[in-house]
Design an enzyme around this catalytic site. Structure first.
Site, PDB file in Angstrom:
ATOM      1  N   CYS A  77       0.823  -1.216   0.000  1.00  0.00           N
ATOM      2  CA  CYS A  77       0.000   0.000   0.000  1.00  0.00           C
ATOM      3  C   CYS A  77       0.859   1.269   0.000  1.00  0.00           C
ATOM      4  CB  CYS A  77      -1.013  -0.056   1.140  1.00  0.00           C
ATOM      5  SG  CYS A  77      -2.421   1.021   0.849  1.00  0.00           S
ATOM      6  N   HIS A 167      -3.215  -5.150   1.611  1.00  0.00           N
ATOM      7  CA  HIS A 167      -2.479  -5.444   2.858  1.00  0.00           C
ATOM      8  C   HIS A 167      -2.524  -6.937   3.201  1.00  0.00           C
ATOM      9  CE1 HIS A 167      -2.026  -1.308   4.548  1.00  0.00           C
ATOM     10  NE2 HIS A 167      -3.047  -1.069   3.738  1.00  0.00           N
ATOM     11  N   GLU A 169      -0.699  -8.453   5.195  1.00  0.00           N
ATOM     12  CA  GLU A 169      -0.360  -8.607   6.632  1.00  0.00           C
ATOM     13  C   GLU A 169      -1.587  -8.470   7.524  1.00  0.00           C
ATOM     14  OE1 GLU A 169       0.054  -5.970   4.865  1.00  0.00           O
ATOM     15  OE2 GLU A 169      -0.225  -4.173   6.093  1.00  0.00           O
TER      16      GLU A 169
HETATM   17  N1  GLN Z   1      -3.581   6.245   1.141  1.00  0.00           N
HETATM   18  C1  GLN Z   1      -2.319   6.008   1.772  1.00  0.00           C
HETATM   19  C2  GLN Z   1      -1.212   6.838   1.140  1.00  0.00           C
HETATM   20  O1  GLN Z   1      -1.496   7.620   0.320  1.00  0.00           O
HETATM   21  C3  GLN Z   1      -1.966   4.542   1.735  1.00  0.00           C
HETATM   22  C4  GLN Z   1      -2.923   3.767   2.575  1.00  0.00           C
HETATM   23  C5  GLN Z   1      -2.376   2.535   3.178  1.00  0.00           C
HETATM   24  O2  GLN Z   1      -1.159   2.296   3.220  1.00  0.00           O
HETATM   25  N2  GLN Z   1      -3.261   1.736   3.699  1.00  0.00           N
HETATM   26  O3  GLN Z   1      -0.091   6.711   1.492  1.00  0.00           O
END
Ligand code: GLN
Length: 186
Positions: A77, A167, A169
């Site tokens: 992410c 994610h 994890e």
């Molecule tokens: N929206 C977040 C970002 O821009 C990422 C979200 C996440 O890691 N769950 O960094």
């Protein structure tokens, strides 16, 4: 295995690796990057905050060099955003080591978080958890697409770098971490 632990969901990666019998340590400052490691995980969280902390702690150049020199790297992410060469809808780029363009917060507010299952590489029915996730909008010739959900590319690999928009994890499914551990052992 080293886990970047400046911000975000790093403890969940530690637990997942522990479940797979892999030792890990938290990377909190520049000197932690000098410790021997088989691979590094860049967790989910807030990419802008994480990148600011990397810069404030003078870690950006070192971490970038480690990745460019072949250290197996897994970004989830926000970690995917940190690795991307280009972030389409953002004014600055982050580490930029991976030949992908991504869109930040690509699912908008309403669909900010959702769960689904999908295929990762050759493994089917893998649970995916998306939280304000990015997705990949463009990728280079050396990038392998590993998962697509609703026509959007959400997991990619380029040589030593693996990135997921979701994610793994935050689930009990260990297959994606196992895939990364295998990358570290290759
Ligand atoms: N929206 C977040 C970002 O821009 C990422 C979200 C996440 O890691 N769950 O960094």
């Amino acid at each position: 295995m080293g886990i970047l632990a400046l911000q975000g969901a790093f403890i969940e990666h530690t637990k997942m690796l522990h479940r797979l019998g892999v030792d890990s340590f938290e990377i909190r400052q520049k000197k932690d990057l000098l410790l021997p490691m088989d691979g590094i995980i860049l967790p989910g969280g807030e990419s802008t905050t994480m990148f600011k902390l990397l810069n404030d702690l003078d870690m950006t150049t070192t971490i970038k060099e480690l990745i460019q020199n072949g250290l197996p790297t897994f970004g989830t992410c926000a970690g995917m955003l940190l690795l991307a060469k280009t972030v389409d809808n953002y004014h600055s780029d982050f580490l930029g080591t991976m030949n992908i363009a991504v869109k930040k917060n690509a699912y908008g507010r309403q669909l900010g978080s959702f769960r689904t299952t999908g295929t990762f590489a050759s493994t089917q029915n893998v649970p995916f958890v998306f939280i304000r996730a990015p997705h990949v909008t463009e990728y280079g010739d050396t990038v392998e697409v590993l998962s697509i959900v609703n026509d959007k590319i959400v997991a990619v690999r380029e040589h030593n770098q693996l990135a997921t928009a979701f994610h793994p994890e935050l689930t009990t499914d260990t297959s994606i971490h196992q895939y990364f551990i295998d990358m570290c052992q290759q």
